[in-house]
Design a protein around this motif. Structure first.
Motif, PDB file in Angstrom:
ATOM      1  N   LEU A 203      53.042  11.320  53.518  1.00 37.76           N
ATOM      2  CA  LEU A 203      53.495  12.071  52.345  1.00 37.76           C
ATOM      3  C   LEU A 203      52.538  13.229  52.067  1.00 37.76           C
ATOM      4  N   PRO A 204      53.047  14.437  51.775  1.00 39.98           N
ATOM      5  CA  PRO A 204      52.152  15.552  51.424  1.00 39.98           C
ATOM      6  C   PRO A 204      51.392  15.252  50.124  1.00 39.98           C
ATOM      7  N   THR A 205      50.170  15.730  50.033  1.00 39.26           N
ATOM      8  CA  THR A 205      49.355  15.493  48.837  1.00 39.26           C
ATOM      9  C   THR A 205      50.026  16.045  47.573  1.00 39.26           C
ATOM     10  N   SER A 206      50.804  17.127  47.726  1.00 37.57           N
ATOM     11  CA  SER A 206      51.436  17.749  46.556  1.00 37.57           C
ATOM     12  C   SER A 206      52.519  16.872  45.938  1.00 37.57           C
ATOM     13  N   TYR A 207      52.927  15.803  46.639  1.00 38.81           N
ATOM     14  CA  TYR A 207      53.973  14.917  46.124  1.00 38.81           C
ATOM     15  C   TYR A 207      53.405  13.640  45.503  1.00 38.81           C
ATOM     16  N   VAL A 208      52.112  13.409  45.671  1.00 33.38           N
ATOM     17  CA  VAL A 208      51.529  12.147  45.213  1.00 33.38           C
ATOM     18  C   VAL A 208      51.703  11.967  43.709  1.00 33.38           C
ATOM     19  N   GLU A 209      51.222  12.913  42.932  1.00 36.78           N
ATOM     20  CA  GLU A 209      51.287  12.800  41.470  1.00 36.78           C
ATOM     21  C   GLU A 209      52.715  12.892  40.929  1.00 36.78           C
ATOM     22  N   PRO A 210      53.552  13.853  41.391  1.00 41.02           N
ATOM     23  CA  PRO A 210      54.927  13.913  40.877  1.00 41.02           C
ATOM     24  C   PRO A 210      55.724  12.633  41.097  1.00 41.02           C
ATOM     25  N   LEU A 211      55.461  11.940  42.205  1.00 42.66           N
ATOM     26  CA  LEU A 211      56.204  10.714  42.477  1.00 42.66           C
ATOM     27  C   LEU A 211      55.663   9.512  41.699  1.00 42.66           C
ATOM     28  N   GLY A 212      54.593   9.739  40.926  1.00 42.40           N
ATOM     29  CA  GLY A 212      54.100   8.688  40.040  1.00 42.40           C
ATOM     30  C   GLY A 212      52.939   7.885  40.549  1.00 42.40           C
TER      31      GLY A 212
ATOM     32  N   VAL B  54      48.695   9.950  53.579  1.00 38.68           N
ATOM     33  CA  VAL B  54      48.891  11.126  52.728  1.00 38.68           C
ATOM     34  C   VAL B  54      48.290  12.315  53.458  1.00 38.68           C
ATOM     35  N   ALA B  55      49.128  13.324  53.757  1.00 41.82           N
ATOM     36  CA  ALA B  55      48.716  14.462  54.570  1.00 41.82           C
ATOM     37  C   ALA B  55      48.154  15.586  53.712  1.00 41.82           C
ATOM     38  N   GLU B  56      47.039  16.146  54.171  1.00 39.95           N
ATOM     39  CA  GLU B  56      46.438  17.273  53.474  1.00 39.95           C
ATOM     40  C   GLU B  56      47.221  18.544  53.785  1.00 39.95           C
ATOM     41  N   GLU B  57      47.138  19.495  52.864  1.00 43.02           N
ATOM     42  CA  GLU B  57      47.765  20.795  53.088  1.00 43.02           C
ATOM     43  C   GLU B  57      46.834  21.652  53.929  1.00 43.02           C
ATOM     44  N   THR B  58      47.364  22.270  54.974  1.00 45.62           N
ATOM     45  CA  THR B  58      46.581  23.134  55.849  1.00 45.62           C
ATOM     46  C   THR B  58      47.340  24.427  56.095  1.00 45.62           C
TER      47      THR B  58
ATOM     48  N   ASP C 250      53.639  25.347  53.165  1.00 49.10           N
ATOM     49  CA  ASP C 250      54.511  25.046  52.036  1.00 49.10           C
ATOM     50  C   ASP C 250      54.103  23.769  51.336  1.00 49.10           C
ATOM     51  N   GLY C 251      53.382  22.877  52.034  1.00 50.69           N
ATOM     52  CA  GLY C 251      52.905  21.636  51.430  1.00 50.69           C
ATOM     53  C   GLY C 251      54.026  20.732  50.974  1.00 50.69           C
ATOM     54  N   ALA C 252      55.236  20.875  51.566  1.00 48.96           N
ATOM     55  CA  ALA C 252      56.389  20.111  51.076  1.00 48.96           C
ATOM     56  C   ALA C 252      57.138  19.419  52.204  1.00 48.96           C
ATOM     57  N   SER C 253      56.460  19.111  53.303  1.00 51.03           N
ATOM     58  CA  SER C 253      57.103  18.461  54.440  1.00 51.03           C
ATOM     59  C   SER C 253      56.515  17.082  54.674  1.00 51.03           C
ATOM     60  N   ILE C 254      57.388  16.079  54.691  1.00 51.15           N
ATOM     61  CA  ILE C 254      56.930  14.748  55.073  1.00 51.15           C
ATOM     62  C   ILE C 254      56.859  14.696  56.595  1.00 51.15           C
ATOM     63  N   VAL C 255      56.012  13.820  57.106  1.00 53.48           N
ATOM     64  CA  VAL C 255      55.869  13.661  58.557  1.00 53.48           C
ATOM     65  C   VAL C 255      56.332  12.252  58.922  1.00 53.48           C
ATOM     66  N   PRO C 256      57.525  12.107  59.510  1.00 53.97           N
ATOM     67  CA  PRO C 256      58.049  10.783  59.842  1.00 53.97           C
ATOM     68  C   PRO C 256      57.598  10.326  61.223  1.00 53.97           C
ATOM     69  N   ASN C 257      57.630   9.016  61.455  1.00 52.69           N
ATOM     70  CA  ASN C 257      57.433   8.538  62.822  1.00 52.69           C
ATOM     71  C   ASN C 257      58.766   8.606  63.559  1.00 52.69           C
TER      72      ASN C 257
END
Length: 438
Positions: free
Chosen positions: A174-183, A216-220, A225-232
């Motif tokens: 999960l991108p770090t930018s989604y951690v707090e918004p998702l609760g 949780v993936a850092e933004e680089t 955009d910091g808004a992409s999940i990385v799936p397996n």
């Protein structure tokens, strides 16, 4: 007069006219300060780009897309040429850009053709997934992109681990930018939790897939955009199959891009030759380093312009050195005549005044470099804790000892050249006429 005596005399004579010398040193200081600071800016950002490329890995992988026959890179065409003609073989590029941005689709036949190109060791089609939203329980729904990593690439993590492509469990980072918004309180609290990802299939039916957050993936720079999940792979398969429900197989097997593998030991020339072979076959290939190279080009251009202003300031300061030494030569005419009458050669007289100019350059550049390092370090530290905090590992302004030494030597060389004219005048002075000077 010994060399050590010459240096000591030049150092002492530098401050005979303190105000004039200090003003000259100040002019040199401004140029050296700017040059050091801009050099540090280029060093810091380029080092971060290099670290990003290294962290991402997969240096032996190239992203390949089908070349377009048009001169435009978006679905609307060139603004001056009018709208682009509709292409039934085009698919969404899956890349950031204007809405409707498309590329010519790759088909299984293209994948087979890529595999036959000399230098290509393996080919894997990149499946494009367009998710509707991500949600935790009954919480707020957020728009999200679905990214992906090819084998060998790595995800810079703030917490947890990378998604395991060998696992049958549905996992994602999960991108770090989604951690707090998702609760979630922080990245560590998000690891192990379940999220729901929704996609709309070809029959316009919403399908929801549940997956586990493993990291949780850092933004680089690679994920601006910091808004992409990385799936397996398992989650990618599930999302792709859900999205293509109701589509004929031929329609489902259309890809925006593919990844090709080449020899990890390939040289830059061999990689360039591979790109040429891809281009001849109608494809365009780029590596991670190529994709981030645009950042480096922009930064280098900005630094070059700023350095040009710094050099202009140094050139202006060099006229100050010429003026300072000319006045010094005039004020010390009788002294020069006395030195030459006592046996001091023209070469040593020239060396004395040249050393004075070089010492002025050294003082201005050394002070400018030291203060630039202090200011740059403070600015970088403040920005890293401020709006650049989402880019961990970035030192905006970094300094290399070699670069600092080169700048100081460069300024000293400019000062020496500026001092040659008045030094030559002093060396050519006639001792008899000089002693008569009032």
């Amino acid at each position: 007069m010994k060399i050590s005596d010459l240096i000591g005399s030049a150092t002492a004579n530098t401050f005979r006219s303190k105000t004039r010398t200090l003003l000259t040193i100040l002019a040199i200081f401004i140029g050296a300060f700017t040059l050091t600071l801009t050099s540090g800016l280029g060093t810091g950002i380029n080092a971060y780009i290099d670290d990003t490329v290294t962290a991402i890995g997969a240096s032996d992988v190239m992203t390949v897309m089908k070349s377009s026959d048009t001169d435009t890179d978006n679905g609307f065409g060139d603004a001056d040429a009018g709208p682009a003609e509709y292409d039934p073989d085009a698919v969404s590029s899956g890349q950031p850009g204007p809405p409707g941005q498309t590329v010519v689709a790759l088909t299984p036949a293209d994948i087979d053709m890529l595999a036959d190109i000399e230098g290509v060791l393996d080919v894997q089609a990149t499946r494009s997934i367009s998710a509707d939203y991500i949600q935790v329980g009954d919480g707020t729904r957020y728009v999200v992109n679905v990214g992906g990593l090819v084998a060998g690439q790595q995800t810079p993590l703030a917490a947890g681990a990378e998604p395991d492509n060998s696992s049958s469990q549905l996992q994602l980072a999960l991108p770090t930018s989604y951690v707090e918004p998702l609760g979630f309180a922080d990245g560590a609290a998000a690891v192990g939790q379940t999220v729901s990802i929704a996609v709309t299939d070809a029959e316009r039916t919403e399908q929801v897939i549940e997956a586990t957050i493993v990291g949780v993936a850092e933004e680089t720079l690679a994920t601006p955009d910091g808004a992409s999940i990385v799936p397996n792979d398992a989650l990618t398969d599930a999302l792709f199959d859900a999205q293509n429900t109701g589509l004929p197989a031929a329609e489902a097997q259309r890809y925006a891009q593919a990844s090709i593998w080449f020899d990890p030991a390939a040289t830059d020339e061999q990689i360039s030759a591979l790109k040429d072979r891809l281009a001849d076959a109608g494809y365009a290939g780029s590596t991670v380093a190529d994709q981030l190279g645009a950042f480096r080009t922009v930064i280098d251009g900005i630094v070059l312009v700023l350095n040009a202003f710094a050099v202009i300031a140094l050139l202006a300061a060099s006229f100050g050195i010429v003026n300072t030494l000319f006045m010094s030569v005039q004020e010390r005419t009788r002294e020069i005549g006395l030195m030459k009458a006592m046996g001091m050669g023209s070469g040593k007289v020239f060396g004395l005044f040249s050393l004075e100019a070089t010492f002025i350059g050294f003082l201005g550049s050394a002070i400018g470099a030291v203060l630039a390092i202090a200011a740059g370090t403070a600015i970088s530290s403040a920005l890293s804790g401020g709006f650049l905090s989402d880019l961990p590992g970035l030192t905006l302004i970094a300094f290399e000892p070699v670069s600092i030494a080169v700048i100081i030597l460069l300024v000293m060389a400019i000062a020496f050249l500026a001092g040659t004219l008045p030094a030559s005048r002093a060396a050519r002075a006639d001792p008899v006429n000089s002693l008569r000077y009032e």
